[in-house]
Design a protein around this motif. Structure first.
Motif, PDB file in Angstrom:
ATOM      1  N   VAL A  84       0.929  -1.140  -0.029  1.00 38.20           N
ATOM      2  CA  VAL A  84      -0.100  -0.068  -0.035  1.00 38.20           C
ATOM      3  C   VAL A  84       0.985   1.390  -0.200  1.00 38.20           C
ATOM      4  N   TRP A  85       0.799   2.052  -0.917  1.00 37.70           N
ATOM      5  CA  TRP A  85       1.577   3.314  -1.276  1.00 37.70           C
ATOM      6  C   TRP A  85       0.522   4.558  -0.967  1.00 37.70           C
ATOM      7  N   ASN A  86       1.468   5.470  -0.365  1.00 37.70           N
ATOM      8  CA  ASN A  86       0.420   6.854  -0.327  1.00 37.70           C
ATOM      9  C   ASN A  86       1.126   7.730  -0.969  1.00 37.70           C
ATOM     10  N   MET A  87       0.484   8.446  -2.062  1.00 39.89           N
ATOM     11  CA  MET A  87       1.109   9.325  -2.956  1.00 39.89           C
ATOM     12  C   MET A  87       0.556  10.726  -2.673  1.00 39.89           C
ATOM     13  N   TYR A  88       1.475  11.755  -2.740  1.00 37.47           N
ATOM     14  CA  TYR A  88       0.859  13.094  -2.679  1.00 37.47           C
ATOM     15  C   TYR A  88       1.576  14.056  -3.812  1.00 37.47           C
ATOM     16  N   GLY A  89       0.710  14.856  -4.199  1.00 40.32           N
ATOM     17  CA  GLY A  89       1.087  15.725  -5.174  1.00 40.32           C
ATOM     18  C   GLY A  89      -0.011  16.563  -5.959  1.00 40.32           C
ATOM     19  N   ALA A  97       4.196  14.329  -6.502  1.00 39.89           N
ATOM     20  CA  ALA A  97       5.617  14.794  -6.177  1.00 39.89           C
ATOM     21  C   ALA A  97       6.187  14.024  -4.916  1.00 39.89           C
ATOM     22  N   THR A  98       5.503  13.097  -4.269  1.00 43.25           N
ATOM     23  CA  THR A  98       6.153  12.426  -2.953  1.00 43.25           C
ATOM     24  C   THR A  98       5.442  10.934  -3.048  1.00 43.25           C
ATOM     25  N   THR A 103       2.882   0.195   4.077  1.00 36.41           N
ATOM     26  CA  THR A 103       2.339  -1.199   4.221  1.00 36.41           C
ATOM     27  C   THR A 103       2.569  -1.411   5.605  1.00 36.41           C
ATOM     28  N   ASP A 104       3.626  -1.372   6.142  1.00 37.31           N
ATOM     29  CA  ASP A 104       3.994  -1.897   7.333  1.00 37.31           C
ATOM     30  C   ASP A 104       4.584  -0.583   8.106  1.00 37.31           C
ATOM     31  N   ALA A 105       4.327   0.366   7.517  1.00 41.68           N
ATOM     32  CA  ALA A 105       5.009   1.529   8.554  1.00 41.68           C
ATOM     33  C   ALA A 105       4.329   1.975   9.852  1.00 41.68           C
ATOM     34  N   PRO A 106       4.826   2.205  10.604  1.00 44.59           N
ATOM     35  CA  PRO A 106       4.178   2.879  11.989  1.00 44.59           C
ATOM     36  C   PRO A 106       3.454   3.846  11.745  1.00 44.59           C
ATOM     37  N   ARG A 107       3.643   4.773  10.919  1.00 46.77           N
ATOM     38  CA  ARG A 107       2.674   5.918  10.690  1.00 46.77           C
ATOM     39  C   ARG A 107       2.639   6.250   9.128  1.00 46.77           C
ATOM     40  N   VAL A 108       1.685   6.882   8.676  1.00 45.41           N
ATOM     41  CA  VAL A 108       1.279   7.098   7.602  1.00 45.41           C
ATOM     42  C   VAL A 108       2.061   8.488   7.232  1.00 45.41           C
ATOM     43  N   THR A 109       2.681   8.632   6.122  1.00 47.03           N
ATOM     44  CA  THR A 109       3.530   9.781   5.817  1.00 47.03           C
ATOM     45  C   THR A 109       3.386  10.128   4.267  1.00 47.03           C
ATOM     46  N   ILE A 110       3.790  11.113   4.017  1.00 46.86           N
ATOM     47  CA  ILE A 110       3.389  11.362   2.230  1.00 46.86           C
ATOM     48  C   ILE A 110       4.946  11.079   1.805  1.00 46.86           C
ATOM     49  N   GLY A 111       5.837  10.665   2.575  1.00 49.80           N
ATOM     50  CA  GLY A 111       7.030   9.980   1.961  1.00 49.80           C
ATOM     51  C   GLY A 111       8.095  10.997   1.279  1.00 49.80           C
ATOM     52  N   ARG A 112       8.613  10.537   0.536  1.00 50.04           N
ATOM     53  CA  ARG A 112      10.199  11.425   0.116  1.00 50.04           C
ATOM     54  C   ARG A 112       9.808  12.001  -1.268  1.00 50.04           C
ATOM     55  N   VAL A 113      10.407  13.147  -1.444  1.00 51.07           N
ATOM     56  CA  VAL A 113      10.013  13.934  -2.968  1.00 51.07           C
ATOM     57  C   VAL A 113      10.740  13.155  -3.912  1.00 51.07           C
ATOM     58  N   PHE A 114      10.226  13.189  -4.893  1.00 50.53           N
ATOM     59  CA  PHE A 114      10.660  12.458  -6.373  1.00 50.53           C
ATOM     60  C   PHE A 114      11.907  13.065  -6.747  1.00 50.53           C
ATOM     61  N   THR A 173       2.034  25.094  -1.906  1.00 51.03           N
ATOM     62  CA  THR A 173       0.899  23.981  -2.001  1.00 51.03           C
ATOM     63  C   THR A 173      -0.070  24.581  -1.025  1.00 51.03           C
ATOM     64  N   GLY A 174       0.219  25.553  -0.015  1.00 49.02           N
ATOM     65  CA  GLY A 174      -0.668  25.751   1.006  1.00 49.02           C
ATOM     66  C   GLY A 174      -0.890  24.613   1.958  1.00 49.02           C
ATOM     67  N   ASP A 175      -0.317  23.466   1.856  1.00 47.03           N
ATOM     68  CA  ASP A 175      -0.290  22.177   2.789  1.00 47.03           C
ATOM     69  C   ASP A 175       0.531  22.403   3.747  1.00 47.03           C
ATOM     70  N   ILE A 176       0.154  22.153   5.076  1.00 49.05           N
ATOM     71  CA  ILE A 176       1.092  22.239   6.225  1.00 49.05           C
ATOM     72  C   ILE A 176       1.554  20.817   6.609  1.00 49.05           C
ATOM     73  N   VAL A 177       2.898  20.989   6.519  1.00 48.28           N
ATOM     74  CA  VAL A 177       3.484  19.490   6.880  1.00 48.28           C
ATOM     75  C   VAL A 177       4.725  19.740   7.872  1.00 48.28           C
ATOM     76  N   ARG A 178       5.314  18.507   8.196  1.00 48.98           N
ATOM     77  CA  ARG A 178       6.525  18.604   9.174  1.00 48.98           C
ATOM     78  C   ARG A 178       7.499  17.765   8.575  1.00 48.98           C
ATOM     79  N   LEU A 179       8.799  17.879   8.896  1.00 49.44           N
ATOM     80  CA  LEU A 179       9.822  17.058   8.475  1.00 49.44           C
ATOM     81  C   LEU A 179      10.210  16.023   9.510  1.00 49.44           C
ATOM     82  N   LEU A 180      10.093  14.659   9.301  1.00 46.83           N
ATOM     83  CA  LEU A 180      10.149  13.679  10.317  1.00 46.83           C
ATOM     84  C   LEU A 180      11.511  13.104  10.126  1.00 46.83           C
TER      85      LEU A 180
END
Length: 180
Positions: A84-89, A97-98, A103-114, A173-180
């Motif tokens: 299962v992949w989460n994709m954002y852009g 874009a990310t 699938t087995d991640a402890p938290r859902v993130t938007i991942g890394r930038v392409f 983008t107007g989207d508020i995120v944080r770098l983990l």
């Protein structure tokens, strides 16, 4: 992307997009192994027994277009889906874009930038925030469109000079995120 790798694309018609049992028939008829949904549509469809059974054995589910929550990932895993992949852009960044394999991640993130994008998390003065601090996600690089056709006002508002690459543009983008 699927066709670049020699796969075919199955497009659902209007009825199949609305009725999970019709989508289940489409999956079975064409032996679909990879799918893409918005999380809200996937959630509705997974509540249908025919769809839940049809997705068993699929190798990849891409969820995009809305915030993804861990329980939905778990539900796909319970149904027998592989990854299962989460994709954002935003569309302004050629759709994706990310990406993150959640699938087995402890938290859902938007991942890394392409690789074709640069991602910045900036404060209201467009300066980088410290790791773990909240900020606006801005995107830059080859992935960006040139702006909005016939809407110079919006283009100037959202496509601004990239402070880190003079002469280039970034999209706020107007989207508020944080770098983990």
């Amino acid at each position: 992307i699927a066709m670049v790798f020699g796969h075919f694309v199955v497009m659902a018609d209007e009825e199949e997009m609305l009725l999970p049992w019709k989508t289940a028939e489409l999956i079975r008829r064409h032996g679909v192994k990879r799918m893409q949904f918005t999380p809200s549509r996937a959630q509705l469809f997974l509540d249908n027994a025919a769809f839940f059974e049809a997705v068993a054995g699929t190798s990849l589910v891409i969820l995009a277009g809305e915030a993804l929550k861990r329980p939905l990932v778990q539900k796909f895993r319970e149904a027998g889906c592989g990854q299962v992949w989460n994709m954002y852009g935003p569309t302004e960044a050629t759709v994706y874009a990310t990406a993150a394999n959640v699938t087995d991640a402890p938290r859902v993130t938007i991942g890394r930038v392409f690789p074709t994008c640069r991602g910045y998390i900036l404060d209201s003065d467009r300066r980088p925030v410290m790791p773990a601090a909240l900020g606006e996600l801005c995107l830059a690089g080859e992935c960006l469109s040139d702006g909005y056709a016939g809407r110079d006002d919006l283009t100037q508002q959202y496509f601004v000079p990239d402070p880190f690459f003079p002469g280039q543009t970034m999209y706020c983008t107007g989207d508020i995120v944080r770098l983990l």
